[in-house]
Design a protein around this motif. Structure first.
Motif, PDB file in Angstrom:
ATOM      1  N   ASP A 191       0.404   1.590   7.876  1.00  0.00           N
ATOM      2  CA  ASP A 191       1.200   2.816   7.824  1.00  0.00           C
ATOM      3  C   ASP A 191       0.322   3.987   7.388  1.00  0.00           C
ATOM      4  OD1 ASP A 191       3.052   4.858   7.449  1.00  0.00           O
ATOM      5  OD2 ASP A 191       4.565   3.518   6.587  1.00  0.00           O
ATOM      6  N   LYS A 192      -0.284   4.663   8.341  1.00  0.00           N
ATOM      7  CA  LYS A 192      -1.248   5.722   8.044  1.00  0.00           C
ATOM      8  C   LYS A 192      -0.606   6.888   7.306  1.00  0.00           C
ATOM      9  CE  LYS A 192      -4.030   4.483  12.049  1.00  0.00           C
ATOM     10  NZ  LYS A 192      -4.558   4.883  13.379  1.00  0.00           N
ATOM     11  N   GLU A 193       0.524   7.346   7.783  1.00  0.00           N
ATOM     12  CA  GLU A 193       1.147   8.510   7.153  1.00  0.00           C
ATOM     13  C   GLU A 193       1.534   8.220   5.711  1.00  0.00           C
ATOM     14  OE1 GLU A 193       1.262  11.574   8.255  1.00  0.00           O
ATOM     15  OE2 GLU A 193       0.181  10.887  10.039  1.00  0.00           O
TER      16      GLU A 193
ATOM     17  N   PHE B  18      -1.727   8.354   3.714  1.00  0.00           N
ATOM     18  CA  PHE B  18      -2.192   9.734   3.540  1.00  0.00           C
ATOM     19  C   PHE B  18      -1.380  10.435   2.451  1.00  0.00           C
ATOM     20  CE2 PHE B  18      -3.355   9.831   8.352  1.00  0.00           C
ATOM     21  CZ  PHE B  18      -4.476   9.083   8.108  1.00  0.00           C
ATOM     22  N   HIS B  19      -0.085  10.263   2.511  1.00  0.00           N
ATOM     23  CA  HIS B  19       0.795  10.908   1.526  1.00  0.00           C
ATOM     24  C   HIS B  19       0.527  10.366   0.123  1.00  0.00           C
ATOM     25  CE1 HIS B  19       4.355  12.839  -0.138  1.00  0.00           C
ATOM     26  NE2 HIS B  19       4.705  11.676  -0.652  1.00  0.00           N
TER      27      HIS B  19
ATOM     28  N   SER C  33      -6.496   3.702   5.467  1.00  0.00           N
ATOM     29  CA  SER C  33      -5.295   4.216   6.135  1.00  0.00           C
ATOM     30  C   SER C  33      -4.401   3.121   6.695  1.00  0.00           C
ATOM     31  CB  SER C  33      -5.684   5.187   7.257  1.00  0.00           C
ATOM     32  OG  SER C  33      -6.542   4.569   8.200  1.00  0.00           O
TER      33      SER C  33
ATOM     34  N   GLN D 238      -7.273  10.219  13.869  1.00  0.00           N
ATOM     35  CA  GLN D 238      -6.243  10.522  12.878  1.00  0.00           C
ATOM     36  C   GLN D 238      -6.799  10.503  11.454  1.00  0.00           C
ATOM     37  OE1 GLN D 238      -5.969   8.141  15.372  1.00  0.00           O
ATOM     38  NE2 GLN D 238      -3.806   7.698  15.759  1.00  0.00           N
TER      39      GLN D 238
ATOM     40  N   TRP E 182      -7.587  13.801   8.986  1.00  0.00           N
ATOM     41  CA  TRP E 182      -6.979  13.899   7.664  1.00  0.00           C
ATOM     42  C   TRP E 182      -8.044  14.069   6.593  1.00  0.00           C
ATOM     43  CZ3 TRP E 182      -7.474  10.829   3.330  1.00  0.00           C
ATOM     44  CH2 TRP E 182      -6.601  11.144   2.272  1.00  0.00           C
TER      45      TRP E 182
END
Length: 254
Positions: A17-19, A22-23, A44, A60, A64
């Motif tokens: 789960d990259k997002e 990142f978060h 990531s 991606q 980032w």
């Protein structure tokens, strides 16, 4: 240009789960400042062999890294699964605050997990110059192969980013210390924590920075491992104990 402040983040990587990752990183580093921030291997996605599913095909993770390096006015380094020209690589990026990018593709692929069947190995070493330090980039399993990281008086610091499980953590700690002593170099080894999608456990507080004498010089607070490196200290130690000049000559074959 003789001091380098590093902060490394031990965190439980969200599987594929990259997002979310990142978060999570942005939140954990929100109030932190450093010259260089270090992130774990495949930060990531987690160390995953489903390359067709997880590999970056449009940069991606790199994009980032560029954005956060610019925002934090600091360098960022960590590895990600990347697809390029039909091949997959476990690629360690080093992104400078000005957007300049260098990378190293993991040379020693972890056959025990089948990494060598999925990913392509790198064909060279990579040394980065940053704030007066010569920095050798290495990824996880590279740690077991001392010839590849042998200091030819061409680096001052080795960075190892990893997903090194609890079942073999004693080897991780021992080898990090050995690489520091034998290379008369600073060595920073960053591991992840938590449990991954393969149900492998990664212990907390298993990341360290060693000096050239093999002493731990890093501090740990709230998942952040930090250290302030002084290049003059290292150079003085090497002058006092000039062991590197007595090493064997050899050439690496790729």
């Amino acid at each position: 240009m003789n001091n380098l402040k590093i902060k490394a983040l031990e965190f439980d990587i969200s599987w594929k789960d990259k997002e979310a990752n990142f978060h999570q990183i942005e939140k954990l580093l929100e109030n932190e400042n450093a010259d260089l921030f270090l992130l774990p291997e495949m930060f990531s996605t987690g160390f995953c062999m489903d390359a067709e599913e997880i590999a970056d095909q449009s940069d991606q993770s790199l994009n980032w890294l560029k954005n956060i390096a610019n925002k934090k006015e600091a360098a960022f380094s960590g590895s990600a699964s990347v697809q390029e020209n039909g091949k997959f690589y476990n690629r360690m990026y080093f992104v400078k605050p000005n957007g300049e990018v260098d990378f190293y593709d993991k040379r020693h692929l972890f056959s025990y997990s089948g990494e060598d069947k999925i990913y392509s190995k790198g064909d060279s070493r990579k040394i980065i110059n940053f704030k007066g330090f010569r920095i050798l980039l290495q990824v996880c399993y590279d740690l077991r192969f001392p010839v590849f990281s042998r200091n030819k008086n061409d680096f001052d610091l080795i960075l190892y980013v990893s997903n090194w499980p609890e079942s073999r953590i004693s080897a991780w700690e021992t080898l990090l210390k050995a690489r520091a002593i034998e290379n008369q170099s600073f060595v920073f080894g960053l591991n992840r924590i938590g449990i991954d999608g393969n149900n492998l456990k990664y212990p907390e507080s298993s990341s360290y920075c060693f000096d050239a004498e093999g002493k731990i010089i890093s501090n740990v607070l709230n998942q952040i491992i930090s250290v302030d490196l002084d290049l003059n200290d290292l150079q003085n130690f090497r002058q006092k104990f000039p062991f590197l000049k007595d090493g064997d000559d050899f050439e690496l074959k790729f």
